[in-house]
Write a protein that holds these residues in place. Structure first.
Motif, PDB file in Angstrom:
ATOM      1  N   LEU A   1       2.803 -76.098  77.879  1.00  0.00           N
ATOM      2  CA  LEU A   1       1.540 -76.348  77.081  1.00  0.00           C
ATOM      3  C   LEU A   1       0.694 -77.551  77.443  1.00  0.00           C
ATOM      4  N   MET A   2      -0.604 -77.045  77.737  1.00  0.00           N
ATOM      5  CA  MET A   2      -1.745 -78.193  77.980  1.00  0.00           C
ATOM      6  C   MET A   2      -2.803 -78.527  77.002  1.00  0.00           C
ATOM      7  N   SER A   3      -2.903 -77.277  76.142  1.00  0.00           N
ATOM      8  CA  SER A   3      -4.064 -77.305  75.186  1.00  0.00           C
ATOM      9  C   SER A   3      -3.429 -76.802  73.922  1.00  0.00           C
ATOM     10  N   LEU A   4      -3.425 -77.433  72.945  1.00  0.00           N
ATOM     11  CA  LEU A   4      -2.989 -76.674  71.316  1.00  0.00           C
ATOM     12  C   LEU A   4      -4.182 -77.070  70.645  1.00  0.00           C
ATOM     13  N   ASP A   5      -4.956 -76.093  70.257  1.00  0.00           N
ATOM     14  CA  ASP A   5      -6.085 -75.927  69.259  1.00  0.00           C
ATOM     15  C   ASP A   5      -5.629 -75.188  68.106  1.00  0.00           C
ATOM     16  N   MET A   6      -5.148 -76.070  66.846  1.00  0.00           N
ATOM     17  CA  MET A   6      -5.124 -75.178  65.572  1.00  0.00           C
ATOM     18  C   MET A   6      -6.006 -75.787  64.409  1.00  0.00           C
TER      19      MET A   6
ATOM     20  N   SER B   1       4.621 -83.062  77.065  1.00  0.00           N
ATOM     21  CA  SER B   1       4.384 -84.106  77.732  1.00  0.00           C
ATOM     22  C   SER B   1       3.117 -83.387  78.532  1.00  0.00           C
ATOM     23  N   ARG B   2       2.941 -82.239  78.830  1.00  0.00           N
ATOM     24  CA  ARG B   2       1.912 -81.904  79.387  1.00  0.00           C
ATOM     25  C   ARG B   2       0.364 -81.711  78.859  1.00  0.00           C
ATOM     26  N   LEU B   3       0.350 -82.126  77.341  1.00  0.00           N
ATOM     27  CA  LEU B   3      -0.924 -81.832  76.659  1.00  0.00           C
ATOM     28  C   LEU B   3      -1.963 -82.592  77.224  1.00  0.00           C
ATOM     29  N   GLN B   4      -2.976 -81.949  77.472  1.00  0.00           N
ATOM     30  CA  GLN B   4      -4.351 -82.543  77.561  1.00  0.00           C
ATOM     31  C   GLN B   4      -5.389 -82.608  76.507  1.00  0.00           C
ATOM     32  N   VAL B   5      -5.246 -81.343  75.508  1.00  0.00           N
ATOM     33  CA  VAL B   5      -6.036 -81.259  74.490  1.00  0.00           C
ATOM     34  C   VAL B   5      -5.009 -81.212  73.297  1.00  0.00           C
ATOM     35  N   LEU B   6      -5.081 -82.034  72.408  1.00  0.00           N
ATOM     36  CA  LEU B   6      -4.524 -81.854  70.985  1.00  0.00           C
ATOM     37  C   LEU B   6      -5.554 -81.770  69.844  1.00  0.00           C
ATOM     38  N   SER B   7      -5.859 -80.747  69.286  1.00  0.00           N
ATOM     39  CA  SER B   7      -7.065 -80.412  68.193  1.00  0.00           C
ATOM     40  C   SER B   7      -6.398 -79.956  67.009  1.00  0.00           C
ATOM     41  N   LEU B   8      -6.334 -80.605  66.081  1.00  0.00           N
ATOM     42  CA  LEU B   8      -5.613 -80.302  64.859  1.00  0.00           C
ATOM     43  C   LEU B   8      -6.491 -80.701  63.486  1.00  0.00           C
ATOM     44  N   GLY B   9      -7.847 -80.767  63.951  1.00  0.00           N
ATOM     45  CA  GLY B   9      -8.856 -81.291  63.001  1.00  0.00           C
ATOM     46  C   GLY B   9      -9.121 -80.188  61.816  1.00  0.00           C
ATOM     47  N   VAL B  10      -9.810 -80.512  60.785  1.00  0.00           N
ATOM     48  CA  VAL B  10     -10.145 -79.821  59.654  1.00  0.00           C
ATOM     49  C   VAL B  10      -8.895 -78.826  59.121  1.00  0.00           C
ATOM     50  N   ASN B  11      -8.024 -79.635  58.616  1.00  0.00           N
ATOM     51  CA  ASN B  11      -6.661 -79.127  58.066  1.00  0.00           C
ATOM     52  C   ASN B  11      -6.353 -79.880  56.700  1.00  0.00           C
ATOM     53  N   MET B  12      -5.160 -79.690  56.557  1.00  0.00           N
ATOM     54  CA  MET B  12      -4.706 -80.413  55.164  1.00  0.00           C
ATOM     55  C   MET B  12      -3.618 -81.444  55.713  1.00  0.00           C
ATOM     56  N   LEU B  13      -3.389 -81.518  56.860  1.00  0.00           N
ATOM     57  CA  LEU B  13      -2.240 -82.642  57.572  1.00  0.00           C
ATOM     58  C   LEU B  13      -2.252 -83.904  56.706  1.00  0.00           C
TER      59      LEU B  13
ATOM     60  N   GLY C   1       1.608 -91.896  71.433  1.00  0.00           N
ATOM     61  CA  GLY C   1       1.530 -92.593  72.559  1.00  0.00           C
ATOM     62  C   GLY C   1       2.099 -91.925  73.886  1.00  0.00           C
ATOM     63  N   SER C   2       3.149 -91.030  73.766  1.00  0.00           N
ATOM     64  CA  SER C   2       3.821 -90.393  74.850  1.00  0.00           C
ATOM     65  C   SER C   2       2.684 -89.285  75.825  1.00  0.00           C
ATOM     66  N   PHE C   3       1.741 -88.917  75.100  1.00  0.00           N
ATOM     67  CA  PHE C   3       0.923 -87.992  75.616  1.00  0.00           C
ATOM     68  C   PHE C   3      -0.072 -88.540  76.786  1.00  0.00           C
ATOM     69  N   GLN C   4       0.661 -88.876  77.804  1.00  0.00           N
ATOM     70  CA  GLN C   4      -0.238 -89.412  78.690  1.00  0.00           C
ATOM     71  C   GLN C   4      -0.991 -88.979  79.454  1.00  0.00           C
ATOM     72  N   GLN C   5      -1.221 -87.527  79.571  1.00  0.00           N
ATOM     73  CA  GLN C   5      -1.970 -86.563  79.974  1.00  0.00           C
ATOM     74  C   GLN C   5      -3.123 -86.225  79.255  1.00  0.00           C
ATOM     75  N   LEU C   6      -2.937 -86.870  78.027  1.00  0.00           N
ATOM     76  CA  LEU C   6      -4.130 -86.489  76.732  1.00  0.00           C
ATOM     77  C   LEU C   6      -5.451 -86.843  77.214  1.00  0.00           C
ATOM     78  N   GLN C   7      -6.427 -85.986  76.901  1.00  0.00           N
ATOM     79  CA  GLN C   7      -7.695 -86.348  77.407  1.00  0.00           C
ATOM     80  C   GLN C   7      -8.668 -86.283  75.925  1.00  0.00           C
ATOM     81  N   HIS C   8      -8.183 -84.952  75.031  1.00  0.00           N
ATOM     82  CA  HIS C   8      -9.003 -84.950  73.883  1.00  0.00           C
ATOM     83  C   HIS C   8      -7.951 -84.912  72.785  1.00  0.00           C
ATOM     84  N   PHE C   9      -8.166 -85.914  71.655  1.00  0.00           N
ATOM     85  CA  PHE C   9      -7.105 -86.181  70.568  1.00  0.00           C
ATOM     86  C   PHE C   9      -7.978 -86.001  69.192  1.00  0.00           C
ATOM     87  N   SER C  10      -7.986 -84.731  68.434  1.00  0.00           N
ATOM     88  CA  SER C  10      -8.561 -84.724  67.329  1.00  0.00           C
ATOM     89  C   SER C  10      -7.787 -84.659  66.027  1.00  0.00           C
TER      90      SER C  10
END
Length: 393
Positions: free
Chosen positions: A77-82, A99-111, A120-129
């Protein structure tokens, strides 16, 4: 040990489906089925080479549920948008395996819960929301390990404590948006050395200290600086005028003192300027007449004196000018009445009262007791409930 394959990917996604308690459009219920290839499921993208799941986008589907630990088995997985759903609970530790994630978008939820240090282990991440959730605790210093990070969006949570000084190590960062949290302490100076930064938005926290005198020496690409509603003090650095690409500058509701830098007249790309409710003194610089792109100007709630520069009447794009609660006097620039799109003019002070009525697309401003025919709206100052982040979005 079993080698992960598309079957294990399918199993991970079915575990997610099992955790969904609300699917108002029945998208997953009807589509995520063994009847179809997992690569044909709604929101799923597979790589052409290995036929493994490389992207999952189930944003804005109105889903309710929790994030299962099995999601960490999506090893390609390189992009996860929920984002924009109703997911709740905490982030499972097993996500660390993505470890391959480049996009992690979990905004606008109730987390909720803390932002775990293992992000900090997501060393390939470019977008973190993680914006618009209920995260608490501190921003982990390990975030500096995301050496490829370009956007960091953690706004509208309940994060507290100081901004990690390690943020200055994110030398590819373009946007940092942390508005509406409970952050405190000083601004990390290293942040102002990130030459790639385009957006710094830290409004509505409790940050203190002063701005560096050479704030723009490395920020030549900065277009948006929002530090409103904090506890910052000191003078507004004249070097801010060197950020020539600035379009939005919000410093309102702080404790800045001194004069408005004359060099602000060089910020010709500026569309929004809000310096209201500080302790500024002196006059409004005549150079403001050069701000031909300016649409909104807030200088209210200071100790400014003198007259309004006639040059401001040349600002044809100006929609909103708010100068009330100062010590200004004299005449209004006649050019304000030739502007085709003004919406609000507020100039209340101990020296005068301005009334405004809306007539077509123009605002007619009347001083003192001059009668107003067919008034639609009267404005006697419009208070402090504006200049928010959403004003410019």
């Amino acid at each position: 040990m079993v080698t992960p394959n598309i079957t294990s990917d399918q199993s991970a996604l079915l575990s997610l489906k099992a955790k969904i308690t609300g699917d108002p459009h029945e998208i997953l219920a009807s589509n995520w089925s063994a009847t179809f290839s997992v690569c044909d499921w709604r929101g799923v993208t597979c790589g052409s080479r290995h036929r493994r799941v490389t992207a999952l986008n189930i944003s804005n589907l109105g889903l309710t549920g929790t994030i299962p630990p099995q999601l960490g088995n999506l090893s390609f997985l390189m992009s996860l948008d929920m984002s924009r759903n109703n997911f709740y609970g905490e982030l499972p530790h097993e996500l660390i395996r993505l470890s391959r994630l480049q996009v992690l978008s979990l905004g606008v939820n109730m987390l909720r819960g803390n932002i775990p240090s293992w992000v900090g282990s997501f060393q390939q991440l470019q977008h973190f929301s993680l914006k618009n959730n209920s995260f608490t605790g501190f921003i982990p210093p390990s975030i500096s390990n995301m050496s490829k990070l370009e956007t960091l969006s953690l706004q509208y949570n309940s994060l507290q404590g100081a901004l990690p000084i390690e943020i200055g190590n994110l030398n590819k960062l373009k946007q940092i948006v942390l508005v509406y949290n409970q952050l405190s302490g000083f601004l990390p100076l290293g942040m102002f050395n990130i030459s790639s930064l385009q957006v710094i938005a830290l409004q509505n926290n409790s940050l203190s200290g002063s701005l560096p005198s050479s704030i723009c020496s490395r920020l030549q690409g900065l277009t948006w600086l929002d530090l409103g509603r904090n506890k910052l003090s000191g003078v507004i650095p004249p070097s801010l005028s060197e950020c020539s690409k600035l379009q939005v500058l919000l410093l309102f509701d702080n404790n800045f003192s001194g004069m408005i830098p004359e060099g602000f007249g060089n910020l010709t790309a500026l569309k929004g300027l809000s310096l209201g409710w500080n302790n500024l003194i002196g006059v409004i610089p005549e150079g403001f007449g050069n701000l031909t792109a300016l649409e909104r100007l807030y200088l209210d709630g200071n100790n400014l004196h003198g007259t309004i520069p006639m040059e401001i009447g040349k600002l044809k794009k100006l929609k909103r000018i708010v100068l009330d609660y100062n010590q200004l006097l004299g005449f209004l620039p006649l050019g304000l009445f030739n502007i085709s799109s003004p919406q609000v003019i507020a100039l209340q002070s101990p020296r005068w009262v301005v009334r405004m009525v809306e007539a077509g697309s123009l605002l007619q401003v009347h001083l003192g007791s001059i009668p107003v025919r067919n008034p639609i709206v009267y404005v006697l100052g419009i208070g402090r409930a504006r200049s928010a982040w959403t004003l410019w979005n």
